[in-house]
Design a protein around this motif. Structure first.
Motif, short mmCIF file in Angstrom:
data_model
loop_
_atom_site.label_atom_id
_atom_site.label_comp_id
_atom_site.label_asym_id
_atom_site.label_seq_id
_atom_site.Cartn_x
_atom_site.Cartn_y
_atom_site.Cartn_z
N SER A 15 21.79 42.79 76.01
CA SER A 15 22.80 43.16 77.01
C SER A 15 23.26 41.98 77.86
O SER A 15 24.22 42.08 78.60
N THR A 34 23.07 46.45 66.68
CA THR A 34 22.44 47.43 67.55
C THR A 34 21.74 46.66 68.66
O THR A 34 20.79 45.91 68.40
N LEU A 35 22.24 46.82 69.88
CA LEU A 35 21.68 46.11 71.02
C LEU A 35 20.59 46.97 71.66
O LEU A 35 20.80 48.16 71.89
N LEU A 43 23.94 48.04 78.57
CA LEU A 43 24.05 47.96 77.11
C LEU A 43 25.43 48.43 76.64
O LEU A 43 26.04 47.81 75.76
N VAL A 47 28.07 46.29 74.44
CA VAL A 47 28.61 46.73 73.15
C VAL A 47 30.14 46.65 73.14
O VAL A 47 30.75 46.21 72.16
N SER A 79 23.97 50.88 70.64
CA SER A 79 22.89 50.42 71.50
C SER A 79 21.80 51.47 71.56
O SER A 79 22.03 52.66 71.30
#
Length: 264
Positions: A15, A34-35, A43, A47, A79
């Motif tokens: 993030s 995919t965070l 987050l 994204v 996320s």
């Protein structure tokens, strides 16, 4: 060099800072990300800042009339909010990706906490938090994704350690210990997983311009001690991560990105 187009990457600490810079670099190469972090709102904003990912390259490059792609296969960024130092969060995320047949091509363990206190003045709870976030989080992440990568017969793990792992620093004993553990973890994994087509590498950034260093005292004096005369940029670390992700023979690399600080 392998293309990242269509690849799926999990990036912890994604993030902000180095993690977000790596996510942006991978997304610019066509990967979906995919965070992972603790705060859902932060987050979500991260994204939204990522370039749109690209679909996988066509397996029919010379065919003028390839079959249409299946519906809803275009990769998307997403996320997941959980504490990386807790194994259950990893297990739940990987199980969901398995059920959706989402590959895990790259894992970047970038989440971490800093320390700025002498060991004798650091509380036991603070020691446990730093070790859990910096070392246990990387261990659980690797443990969770490796079975999926073994099934795929491919994968890339990039762990983010620190100059402190090899250089040390006053007021950073626990941080340095945790980051040294990340180096040991990575080098051991290189032995364990290479035969399955999985590569494991570790980055050792030096002093980088992030939220952690924004309010640090004595930055001018510190810059003078760095052979290149300045702090590094998150994009410079991200460029190194991209190299490790794309180079198919990069394995067991311990890559310093510190402006020469490790030589002093």
């Amino acid at each position: 060099m392998r293309s990242l187009a269509g690849k799926h990457c999990i990036i912890t600490g994604g993030s902000r800072g180095i993690g977000l810079a790596i996510a942006r670099a991978f997304a610019a190469e066509g990967a979906s990300c995919t965070l992972v972090g603790r705060d859902s709102a932060t987050l979500a904003a991260a994204v939204q800042s990522l370039p749109s990912p690209s679909p996988s390259p066509s397996p029919y490059p010379n065919n003028d009339n390839p079959p249409p792609p299946p519906p809803e296969t275009k990769p998307q960024h997403q996320s997941r909010a959980f504490d990386v130092s807790v194994l259950r969060g990893w297990e739940d995320m990987v199980a969901e990706m398995k059920s959706r047949q989402t590959p895990i091509d790259i894992l970047v363990n970038s989440a971490g906490l800093s320390q700025n206190s002498l060991l004798i003045r650091t509380s036991p709870s603070a020691i446990e938090r730093v070790l859990a976030a910096n070392l246990s989080g990387a261990i659980w992440g690797c443990r969770a994704v490796i079975p999926r990568m073994m099934h795929q017969k491919s994968g890339c793990i990039i762990n983010v350690s620190s100059l402190m792992a090899q250089h040390g620093g006053q007021g950073a004993s626990i941080y340095a210990a945790s980051k040294a553990g990340v180096v040991g973890l990575t080098r051991s994994l290189a032995w364990e997983v290479g035969r399955f087509g999985i590569r494991a590498n570790v980055l050792l950034p030096g002093y980088i311009q992030t939220d952690m260093t924004k309010n640090m005292d004595g930055k001018g004096e510190l810059s003078a001690r760095i052979p290149l005369g300045r702090l590094g940029l998150v994009d410079e670390v991200a460029h190194a991560a991209t190299f490790l992700a794309k180079n198919p023979y990069a394995h067991n690399c311990v890559l310093n990105i510190d402006g020469g600080m490790s030589a002093t």
